[in-house]
Scaffold this motif. Sequence first.
Motif, short mmCIF file in Angstrom:
data_model
loop_
_atom_site.label_atom_id
_atom_site.label_comp_id
_atom_site.label_asym_id
_atom_site.label_seq_id
_atom_site.Cartn_x
_atom_site.Cartn_y
_atom_site.Cartn_z
N UNK A 1 19.04 8.26 -8.71
CA UNK A 1 18.39 8.97 -9.81
C UNK A 1 19.32 9.95 -10.51
N UNK A 2 20.45 10.27 -9.90
CA UNK A 2 21.32 11.33 -10.43
C UNK A 2 21.74 11.06 -11.87
N UNK A 3 22.23 9.86 -12.17
CA UNK A 3 22.72 9.59 -13.53
C UNK A 3 21.60 9.68 -14.56
N UNK A 4 20.38 9.33 -14.17
CA UNK A 4 19.25 9.42 -15.10
C UNK A 4 18.84 10.87 -15.35
N UNK A 5 18.82 11.65 -14.27
CA UNK A 5 18.49 13.08 -14.40
C UNK A 5 19.52 13.77 -15.28
N UNK A 6 20.80 13.48 -15.07
CA UNK A 6 21.86 14.12 -15.85
C UNK A 6 21.94 13.62 -17.29
N UNK A 7 21.14 12.60 -17.61
CA UNK A 7 21.06 12.17 -19.01
C UNK A 7 19.76 12.67 -19.64
N UNK A 8 18.96 13.44 -18.88
CA UNK A 8 17.76 14.06 -19.43
C UNK A 8 16.48 13.30 -19.23
N UNK A 9 16.50 12.24 -18.43
CA UNK A 9 15.28 11.44 -18.23
C UNK A 9 14.32 12.14 -17.26
N UNK A 10 13.03 11.97 -17.50
CA UNK A 10 12.04 12.44 -16.54
C UNK A 10 12.23 11.69 -15.24
N UNK A 11 11.75 12.25 -14.14
CA UNK A 11 11.99 11.67 -12.82
C UNK A 11 10.79 10.84 -12.40
N UNK A 12 11.07 9.60 -12.07
CA UNK A 12 10.03 8.67 -11.65
C UNK A 12 9.73 8.87 -10.15
N UNK A 13 8.52 8.59 -9.75
CA UNK A 13 8.10 8.77 -8.36
C UNK A 13 9.00 8.06 -7.35
N UNK A 14 9.41 6.78 -7.59
CA UNK A 14 10.27 6.13 -6.60
C UNK A 14 11.58 6.87 -6.32
N UNK A 15 12.09 7.61 -7.29
CA UNK A 15 13.31 8.40 -7.08
C UNK A 15 13.08 9.60 -6.19
N UNK A 16 11.80 9.93 -5.97
CA UNK A 16 11.43 11.07 -5.12
C UNK A 16 10.93 10.65 -3.75
N UNK A 17 10.68 9.34 -3.56
CA UNK A 17 10.10 8.87 -2.31
C UNK A 17 11.00 7.91 -1.53
N UNK A 18 12.07 7.44 -2.15
CA UNK A 18 12.95 6.48 -1.48
C UNK A 18 13.85 7.18 -0.46
#
Length: 194
Positions: free
Chosen positions: A112-129
């Motif tokens: 999820x790091x590259x998505x977060x650093x591009x400003x994307x909201x965080x999806x649940x699977x990135x928090x539960x995997x």
Amino acid sequence: MIVALTIWFYFLTISFRFTKEDVHTRTNIKSSVQRGLKSKFVSQFDVLEPIIDDLIPKKSQVELLKCEDKIQLYISDDEVIFFQQFDELIPSLKIIHKYPSAFPSVKVDRGAIKFVLSGANIMCPGLTSPGADLPEAPGLPEGEIVAIYAEGKEHALAIGKLIMSTEDIKSKNKGIGIELFHYLGDGLWNFHAD
């Protein structure tokens, strides 16, 4: 749903790519208003009470910068302490880095790091995997402002707001879990008040 996400992402990227030209006004805050801000910040993050006078010293001058998109920055000693979007006070990442244990937090997996650093909201699977981490039950409620850490990283990489409780994120495991406000490398991170 996709249109709403696109509009929010557009708003987010516009909001934090601002420069000094996006600042409309800059004013000093009266000490009475400053005390009120400190009280409001402590009411949102009660663990800040012992350190609030370190964060905003009594004799310091706090400035308010009103910016595009109704964003307000509160600055002390030429550093953004927190910003306001509508009614919530949200700490800057630089403050979270100084006081990491003072704010509720979650951890995303490496993917999820590259998505977060591009400003994307965080999806649940990135928090539960595997590699991610959410607080144990009862967890954090919906609407909570959280510092976002990443697997294998020491410092927070973003700050956002829980769209659903951490228990719901674990049980549903789909959709957006966190609405991102501010992340490393965005306009707020690179903003200099001087």
